[in-house]
Design a protein around this motif. Structure first.
Motif, PDB file in Angstrom:
ATOM      1  N   HIS A 229       1.076  -1.250   0.070  1.00 20.96           N
ATOM      2  CA  HIS A 229       0.033  -0.072   0.138  1.00 20.96           C
ATOM      3  C   HIS A 229       0.962   1.406   0.036  1.00 20.96           C
ATOM      4  N   TYR A 230       0.456   2.354  -0.577  1.00 26.47           N
ATOM      5  CA  TYR A 230       1.238   3.298  -1.043  1.00 26.47           C
ATOM      6  C   TYR A 230       0.182   4.761  -0.985  1.00 26.47           C
ATOM      7  N   MET A 231       0.703   5.757  -1.018  1.00 28.69           N
ATOM      8  CA  MET A 231       0.068   6.861  -1.065  1.00 28.69           C
ATOM      9  C   MET A 231       1.125   8.231  -1.315  1.00 28.69           C
ATOM     10  N   SER A 232       0.323   9.474  -1.614  1.00 26.59           N
ATOM     11  CA  SER A 232       1.238  10.505  -1.877  1.00 26.59           C
ATOM     12  C   SER A 232       1.911  10.831  -0.311  1.00 26.59           C
ATOM     13  N   ALA A 233       3.252  10.991  -0.839  1.00 31.01           N
ATOM     14  CA  ALA A 233       4.072  11.448   0.342  1.00 31.01           C
ATOM     15  C   ALA A 233       3.819  12.913   0.866  1.00 31.01           C
ATOM     16  N   GLU A 234       2.987  13.833  -0.057  1.00 31.01           N
ATOM     17  CA  GLU A 234       2.617  15.209   0.357  1.00 31.01           C
ATOM     18  C   GLU A 234       1.407  15.219   1.329  1.00 31.01           C
ATOM     19  N   SER A 235       0.880  13.863   1.746  1.00 32.19           N
ATOM     20  CA  SER A 235       0.175  13.957   2.578  1.00 32.19           C
ATOM     21  C   SER A 235       0.255  13.101   4.082  1.00 32.19           C
ATOM     22  N   LEU A 236      -0.297  13.829   5.045  1.00 31.21           N
ATOM     23  CA  LEU A 236      -0.254  13.184   6.367  1.00 31.21           C
ATOM     24  C   LEU A 236      -1.056  11.726   6.253  1.00 31.21           C
ATOM     25  N   LEU A 237      -0.641  10.672   7.173  1.00 33.51           N
ATOM     26  CA  LEU A 237      -1.195   9.612   7.275  1.00 33.51           C
ATOM     27  C   LEU A 237      -1.752   9.622   8.580  1.00 33.51           C
ATOM     28  N   PRO A 238      -2.958   9.758   8.955  1.00 33.50           N
ATOM     29  CA  PRO A 238      -3.505   9.394  10.269  1.00 33.50           C
ATOM     30  C   PRO A 238      -4.022   8.069  10.564  1.00 33.50           C
ATOM     31  N   TRP A 239      -2.925   7.156  10.472  1.00 32.57           N
ATOM     32  CA  TRP A 239      -3.223   5.667  10.668  1.00 32.57           C
ATOM     33  C   TRP A 239      -3.389   5.287  12.168  1.00 32.57           C
ATOM     34  N   ARG A 241      -4.048   6.190  16.387  1.00 34.42           N
ATOM     35  CA  ARG A 241      -4.559   6.933  17.076  1.00 34.42           C
ATOM     36  C   ARG A 241      -3.462   8.174  17.763  1.00 34.42           C
ATOM     37  N   PRO A 242      -3.601   9.358  17.487  1.00 28.64           N
ATOM     38  CA  PRO A 242      -2.495  10.480  18.007  1.00 28.64           C
ATOM     39  C   PRO A 242      -2.136  10.596  19.452  1.00 28.64           C
ATOM     40  N   ALA A 243      -1.024  10.826  19.937  1.00 27.91           N
ATOM     41  CA  ALA A 243      -0.580  11.082  21.150  1.00 27.91           C
ATOM     42  C   ALA A 243      -1.605  12.047  21.801  1.00 27.91           C
ATOM     43  N   ASP A 244      -1.711  11.913  23.293  1.00 22.88           N
ATOM     44  CA  ASP A 244      -2.814  12.751  23.933  1.00 22.88           C
ATOM     45  C   ASP A 244      -2.850  14.323  23.581  1.00 22.88           C
ATOM     46  N   ASP A 245      -1.389  14.765  23.292  1.00 23.43           N
ATOM     47  CA  ASP A 245      -1.265  16.268  23.161  1.00 23.43           C
ATOM     48  C   ASP A 245      -1.296  16.544  21.615  1.00 23.43           C
ATOM     49  N   GLU A 246      -1.642  15.775  20.649  1.00 23.04           N
ATOM     50  CA  GLU A 246      -1.556  15.949  19.296  1.00 23.04           C
ATOM     51  C   GLU A 246      -3.082  15.811  18.670  1.00 23.04           C
ATOM     52  N   HIS A 247      -3.299  16.929  18.137  1.00 20.92           N
ATOM     53  CA  HIS A 247      -4.715  17.097  17.357  1.00 20.92           C
ATOM     54  C   HIS A 247      -4.562  16.171  16.240  1.00 20.92           C
ATOM     55  N   MET A 248      -5.895  15.524  15.898  1.00 18.58           N
ATOM     56  CA  MET A 248      -5.897  14.506  14.791  1.00 18.58           C
ATOM     57  C   MET A 248      -5.625  14.937  13.338  1.00 18.58           C
ATOM     58  N   ALA A 249      -5.890  16.414  13.283  1.00 19.50           N
ATOM     59  CA  ALA A 249      -5.515  17.168  12.035  1.00 19.50           C
ATOM     60  C   ALA A 249      -4.129  16.952  11.570  1.00 19.50           C
ATOM     61  N   ILE A 250      -3.078  17.016  12.511  1.00 21.59           N
ATOM     62  CA  ILE A 250      -1.844  16.777  12.349  1.00 21.59           C
ATOM     63  C   ILE A 250      -0.923  15.437  12.728  1.00 21.59           C
ATOM     64  N   ALA A 251      -1.912  14.503  12.967  1.00 21.80           N
ATOM     65  CA  ALA A 251      -1.492  13.147  13.259  1.00 21.80           C
ATOM     66  C   ALA A 251      -0.824  12.455  11.837  1.00 21.80           C
ATOM     67  N   ASP A 252       0.142  12.110  12.071  1.00 27.48           N
ATOM     68  CA  ASP A 252       1.007  11.363  10.815  1.00 27.48           C
ATOM     69  C   ASP A 252       2.072  10.267  11.338  1.00 27.48           C
ATOM     70  N   TYR A 253       1.332   9.176  10.654  1.00 32.84           N
ATOM     71  CA  TYR A 253       2.088   7.966  11.027  1.00 32.84           C
ATOM     72  C   TYR A 253       3.474   8.078  10.212  1.00 32.84           C
ATOM     73  N   ARG A 254       4.813   7.668  10.858  1.00 32.15           N
ATOM     74  CA  ARG A 254       5.941   8.116  10.217  1.00 32.15           C
ATOM     75  C   ARG A 254       6.759   6.660  10.171  1.00 32.15           C
ATOM     76  N   ASP A 255       6.155   5.423  10.293  1.00 29.82           N
ATOM     77  CA  ASP A 255       6.826   4.310   9.771  1.00 29.82           C
ATOM     78  C   ASP A 255       6.567   4.267   8.177  1.00 29.82           C
ATOM     79  N   VAL A 256       7.136   4.843   7.425  1.00 25.94           N
ATOM     80  CA  VAL A 256       6.798   4.873   6.095  1.00 25.94           C
ATOM     81  C   VAL A 256       8.124   4.548   5.255  1.00 25.94           C
ATOM     82  N   VAL A 257       8.175   4.310   3.902  1.00 27.87           N
ATOM     83  CA  VAL A 257       9.062   4.167   2.825  1.00 27.87           C
ATOM     84  C   VAL A 257       8.740   4.959   1.961  1.00 27.87           C
ATOM     85  N   LEU A 258       9.787   6.012   1.555  1.00 22.04           N
ATOM     86  CA  LEU A 258       9.842   6.828   0.328  1.00 22.04           C
ATOM     87  C   LEU A 258      10.255   6.038  -0.834  1.00 22.04           C
ATOM     88  N   VAL A 259       9.187   5.824  -1.842  1.00 22.61           N
ATOM     89  CA  VAL A 259       9.520   5.232  -2.983  1.00 22.61           C
ATOM     90  C   VAL A 259       9.919   5.884  -4.263  1.00 22.61           C
TER      91      VAL A 259
END
Length: 288
Positions: A229-239, A241-259
């Protein structure tokens, strides 16, 4: 109705139908290497798949070892062969056509649908992996000839265009392994077409496309596939649940591979979160 497999021509095909087929995406040698490596993965030669499960396969044939598994999630984490497939040039070239110049991957899955195994009911991948910009794209690579008899994918062409995530409900139909199915969409089973692929060919499809698979009848033995599975690197990935101090709008899953291209969020760094694992039947170990 059977899909006429033709070379990918334009982005318009993907936008119209929600999928394109890439014949001979992998060479026979590349398919053979992935299938050989699948045995090593299942035997634990790359490391443990499930840390809390002890498996011993002494004296067990390679095919029977494979039959012990339904799906291995994130094989690219420990298998250089699976990681190379994530970056495959022909596939990435098509991804940059349908997604854009900057592409990242977040998931790989090795499916082994052995004889008699059930399929997965109608669903949309974006329901499980939400992207901010609706750019989720699946790449389903046949490692054996995928046929109606052994449980190939079926798709509802054009079902992605509304951009709607249809509701899901519990289901207990024994022909499907997962416990949920999408429903209340304006399509009938009769509208679906099977995607029969030769080993090495790939189906590239939109995250909103409704698709399913059916039971492997056993007429052609087991059927292996690699789904990435792939997606645009220009988009955040709210895959996640964000940390308690992080708003869902900026949640970003960062276990990704740039291809392909660049990662505009590279300043955030990368995380090593996912681990290779399997899931029991009827608990998300869906039988694609």
């Amino acid at each position: 109705m059977t899909i006429d497999v033709q070379p990918v021509e334009t982005r318009a095909d993907y936008q119209r139908d929600g999928f394109v087929i890439l014949p001979d995406a992998l060479t026979p040698d590349e398919v053979r290497a992935l299938n050989d490596d699948a045995v090593r993965l299942c035997r634990g030669e790359h490391g443990a798949i499930d840390s809390d499960v002890v498996r011993t396969f002494d004296g067990v044939s390679d095919e029977d070892v494979l039959r012990s598994f339904l799906c291995i999630h994130q094989p690219h984490k420990i298998s250089p062969v699976a990681l190379n497939a994530l970056h495959h040039p022909r596939i990435v070239d098509t991804l940059t056509t349908v997604i854009g110049p900057n592409v990242k991957a977040m998931q790989s899955m090795l499916f082994v649908k052995s004889e008699g195994r059930p399929g997965q009911a109608w669903h949309q991948d974006e329901y499980f992996i939400p992207t901010r910009d609706r750019s989720l794209t699946g790449v389903w690579i046949a490692l054996d000839d995928a046929t109606v008899e052994n449980g190939c994918l079926w798709v509802l062409p054009g079902s992605h265009r509304a951009g709607i995530l249809y509701p899901a409900r519990e289901q207990d139909d024994p022909q499907f392994d997962c416990t949920t199915e999408a429903f209340d969409f304006p399509y009938a089973d009769a509208d679906a077409v099977p995607v029969e692929l030769k080993a090495g060919s790939a189906l590239i499809f939109n995250g909103y496309l409704l698709h399913r698979s059916l039971r492997n009848s056993g007429k052609h033995g087991l059927r292996r596939a690699l789904a990435n599975h792939y997606m645009s690197a220009e988009s955040l990935l709210p895959w996640r649940r964000p940390a308690d101090d992080e708003h869902m709008a900026i949640a970003d899953y960062r276990d990704v591979v740039l291809v392909a291209g660049r990662d505009p969020y590279a300043y955030k760094g990368l995380q090593d979160l996912a681990v290779p694992h399997t899931r029991p039947d009827k608990d998300g170990g869906c039988g694609r």
